[in-house]
Design a protein around this motif. Structure first.
Motif, PDB file in Angstrom:
ATOM      1  N   VAL A  94     -26.866 159.738 -14.687  1.00 39.76           N
ATOM      2  CA  VAL A  94     -26.075 159.968 -16.354  1.00 39.76           C
ATOM      3  C   VAL A  94     -24.937 158.754 -16.053  1.00 39.76           C
ATOM      4  O   VAL A  94     -24.663 158.028 -17.102  1.00 39.76           O
ATOM      5  N   LEU A  95     -24.149 158.635 -15.263  1.00 43.59           N
ATOM      6  CA  LEU A  95     -23.059 158.064 -15.173  1.00 43.59           C
ATOM      7  C   LEU A  95     -23.280 156.406 -15.084  1.00 43.59           C
ATOM      8  O   LEU A  95     -22.566 155.737 -15.986  1.00 43.59           O
ATOM      9  N   VAL A  96     -24.271 155.847 -14.399  1.00 47.47           N
ATOM     10  CA  VAL A  96     -24.462 154.533 -14.447  1.00 47.47           C
ATOM     11  C   VAL A  96     -24.683 154.105 -15.702  1.00 47.47           C
ATOM     12  O   VAL A  96     -24.436 153.076 -16.041  1.00 47.47           O
ATOM     13  N   PRO A  97     -25.742 154.616 -16.622  1.00 50.20           N
ATOM     14  CA  PRO A  97     -26.428 154.014 -17.670  1.00 50.20           C
ATOM     15  C   PRO A  97     -25.209 154.270 -18.670  1.00 50.20           C
ATOM     16  O   PRO A  97     -25.107 153.310 -19.598  1.00 50.20           O
ATOM     17  N   LEU A  98     -24.422 155.071 -18.616  1.00 53.35           N
ATOM     18  CA  LEU A  98     -23.183 154.978 -19.497  1.00 53.35           C
ATOM     19  C   LEU A  98     -22.182 154.043 -19.158  1.00 53.35           C
ATOM     20  O   LEU A  98     -21.603 153.335 -20.042  1.00 53.35           O
ATOM     21  N   GLU A  99     -21.940 153.719 -17.874  1.00 52.38           N
ATOM     22  CA  GLU A  99     -21.016 152.508 -17.508  1.00 52.38           C
ATOM     23  C   GLU A  99     -21.640 151.347 -18.158  1.00 52.38           C
ATOM     24  O   GLU A  99     -20.974 150.581 -18.476  1.00 52.38           O
ATOM     25  N   GLN A 100     -23.051 151.104 -17.774  1.00 52.97           N
ATOM     26  CA  GLN A 100     -23.593 149.887 -18.130  1.00 52.97           C
ATOM     27  C   GLN A 100     -23.414 149.705 -19.885  1.00 52.97           C
ATOM     28  O   GLN A 100     -23.298 148.508 -20.156  1.00 52.97           O
ATOM     29  N   GLU A 101     -23.743 150.686 -20.459  1.00 52.98           N
ATOM     30  CA  GLU A 101     -23.770 150.655 -22.083  1.00 52.98           C
ATOM     31  C   GLU A 101     -22.164 150.217 -22.352  1.00 52.98           C
ATOM     32  O   GLU A 101     -22.224 149.386 -23.158  1.00 52.98           O
ATOM     33  N   TYR A 102     -21.176 150.770 -21.598  1.00 55.32           N
ATOM     34  CA  TYR A 102     -19.763 150.479 -21.863  1.00 55.32           C
ATOM     35  C   TYR A 102     -19.468 149.145 -21.569  1.00 55.32           C
ATOM     36  O   TYR A 102     -18.628 148.274 -22.264  1.00 55.32           O
ATOM     37  N   GLU A 103     -19.887 148.612 -20.525  1.00 48.49           N
ATOM     38  CA  GLU A 103     -19.749 147.389 -19.992  1.00 48.49           C
ATOM     39  C   GLU A 103     -20.088 146.396 -20.912  1.00 48.49           C
ATOM     40  O   GLU A 103     -19.401 145.248 -21.294  1.00 48.49           O
ATOM     41  N   LYS A 104     -21.430 146.469 -21.487  1.00 52.36           N
ATOM     42  CA  LYS A 104     -21.945 145.731 -22.532  1.00 52.36           C
ATOM     43  C   LYS A 104     -21.058 145.595 -23.966  1.00 52.36           C
ATOM     44  O   LYS A 104     -20.847 144.577 -24.372  1.00 52.36           O
ATOM     45  N   GLN A 105     -20.445 146.766 -24.046  1.00 52.40           N
ATOM     46  CA  GLN A 105     -19.688 146.725 -25.553  1.00 52.40           C
ATOM     47  C   GLN A 105     -18.412 146.068 -25.123  1.00 52.40           C
ATOM     48  O   GLN A 105     -18.111 145.187 -25.979  1.00 52.40           O
ATOM     49  N   VAL A 106     -17.905 146.109 -23.967  1.00 54.96           N
ATOM     50  CA  VAL A 106     -16.660 145.553 -23.615  1.00 54.96           C
ATOM     51  C   VAL A 106     -16.648 143.934 -23.720  1.00 54.96           C
ATOM     52  O   VAL A 106     -15.922 143.289 -24.370  1.00 54.96           O
ATOM     53  N   ILE A 107     -17.834 143.731 -23.108  1.00 48.74           N
ATOM     54  CA  ILE A 107     -17.951 142.046 -23.086  1.00 48.74           C
ATOM     55  C   ILE A 107     -18.477 141.733 -24.448  1.00 48.74           C
ATOM     56  O   ILE A 107     -17.828 140.390 -24.719  1.00 48.74           O
ATOM     57  N   ALA A 108     -19.090 142.334 -25.280  1.00 45.05           N
ATOM     58  CA  ALA A 108     -19.247 141.834 -26.611  1.00 45.05           C
ATOM     59  C   ALA A 108     -18.013 141.631 -27.335  1.00 45.05           C
ATOM     60  O   ALA A 108     -17.740 140.797 -28.017  1.00 45.05           O
TER      61      ALA A 108
ATOM     62  N   VAL B 246     -16.067 138.750 -26.333  1.00 47.06           N
ATOM     63  CA  VAL B 246     -16.677 137.251 -26.675  1.00 47.06           C
ATOM     64  C   VAL B 246     -16.111 137.226 -28.058  1.00 47.06           C
ATOM     65  O   VAL B 246     -15.909 136.300 -28.553  1.00 47.06           O
ATOM     66  N   GLU B 247     -16.244 138.435 -28.934  1.00 51.13           N
ATOM     67  CA  GLU B 247     -16.007 138.257 -30.467  1.00 51.13           C
ATOM     68  C   GLU B 247     -14.453 138.028 -30.545  1.00 51.13           C
ATOM     69  O   GLU B 247     -14.214 137.083 -31.662  1.00 51.13           O
ATOM     70  N   LYS B 248     -13.838 138.481 -29.697  1.00 50.66           N
ATOM     71  CA  LYS B 248     -12.191 137.985 -29.825  1.00 50.66           C
ATOM     72  C   LYS B 248     -11.999 136.531 -29.354  1.00 50.66           C
ATOM     73  O   LYS B 248     -11.146 135.938 -30.099  1.00 50.66           O
ATOM     74  N   TRP B 249     -12.770 136.269 -28.431  1.00 48.05           N
ATOM     75  CA  TRP B 249     -12.414 135.037 -27.958  1.00 48.05           C
ATOM     76  C   TRP B 249     -13.089 133.852 -29.009  1.00 48.05           C
ATOM     77  O   TRP B 249     -12.368 132.864 -29.356  1.00 48.05           O
ATOM     78  N   LYS B 250     -14.050 134.149 -29.791  1.00 49.36           N
ATOM     79  CA  LYS B 250     -14.503 133.558 -30.805  1.00 49.36           C
ATOM     80  C   LYS B 250     -13.702 133.400 -32.169  1.00 49.36           C
ATOM     81  O   LYS B 250     -13.527 132.260 -32.830  1.00 49.36           O
TER      82      LYS B 250
END
Length: 277
Positions: free
Chosen positions: A162-176, A179-183
């Protein structure tokens, strides 16, 4: 010479019309039959008062008074039992019935005073009989260490699926979000400072790109001509001659330390000082 009142009282006692009073002190009685009589009288009084104190409707003050009277009679009964033994009678403390004593209940830690009947349920008394729960025994260090394993330190948190999929989803959200902030910041800089040159944009976009003409083999080879002159050292590099002179001085010092005496070493140091070397 006895007075008329004394003679009259004695006559009534002989006829049995006047009830004889119990002595205030048991030590005043010197006859065993009378001591036995007073003990039985006290037991009768205690039984009556124990029966009365069972009625909770008497009121708190009456119940407390009755309980005090019962305890007082119990102490008096004990005095008479000691006196009976002194007069050669039986030892009632060992062989006598203890029914009256067992009906009362002592407060833990306070021996001597007992509560009977409704007195046990009086406010403030009921709490005294409530025994505190025994605290659980403390575990030893060895027992505590038995429960410590990899899961205790969190090494198995990812095994639940359960923990790994949640961390991956949160990682994608943070990266997105990053990126939006940099743009957004890049757009604001472009709008504020004007449009950049095409070369600067290409250089910014391909800052980590590797050029085709560069290779690992060429990176280690020294450059010749004009390209070699563009590189310079950031630290002083000694020449070959300076290195040879340093080696000679080091060799001389090693030989002096090995063969020269302390006095010679001291003279050499003084000479160097005088010469300014």
């Amino acid at each position: 010479c006895r007075t008329a009142l004394a003679r009259f009282r004695q006559a009534q006692l002989e006829e049995g019309k006047v009830k004889e009073r119990r002595p205030f002190l048991a030590s005043e009685c010197n006859e065993l039959p009378k001591a036995e009589k007073w003990r039985r009288q006290i037991i009768s009084e205690i039984s009556k008062k124990v029966a009365q104190i069972q009625n909770a409707g008497l009121g708190e003050f009456k119940i407390r008074d009755l309980n005090d009277e019962i305890n007082k009679l119990l102490r008096e009964k004990g005095h008479w039992e000691v006196r009976i033994k002194e007069l050669g009678g039986p030892d009632y403390r060992r062989v006598g019935p203890r029914m009256l004593d067992h009906e009362g209940k002592e407060v833990p830690g306070n021996r001597g005073y007992k509560y009977f009947g409704a007195a046990k349920d009086l406010p403030g008394v009921r709490e005294l009989f409530e025994t505190e729960p025994v605290p659980p025994p403390r575990k030893t260090r060895a027992e505590l260490m038995k429960d410590i394993d990899a899961e205790y330190y969190g090494y198995r948190d990812e095994d639940d699926g359960v923990l790994v999929p949640l961390e991956q989803e949160y990682e994608k959200q943070v990266i997105a979000e990053a990126v939006e902030k940099w743009k957004a910041e890049r757009e604001s800089r472009l709008s504020a400072g004007g449009v950049k040159d095409t070369e600067e944009e290409e250089e910014e976009e391909h800052i980590y790109a590797v050029r085709d003409e560069e290779s690992d083999d060429e990176a280690g080879e020294p450059m010749e001509g004009e390209d070699a002159q563009s590189y310079f050292a950031h630290v002083p590099v000694p020449s070959q001659k300076e290195i040879e002179e340093a080696l000679v001085r080091r060799k001389k010092m090693e030989l002096l330390q090995k063969y020269a005496s302390e006095s010679l070493m001291a003279q050499s140091e003084e000479a160097k000082t005088l010469l300014g070397l």
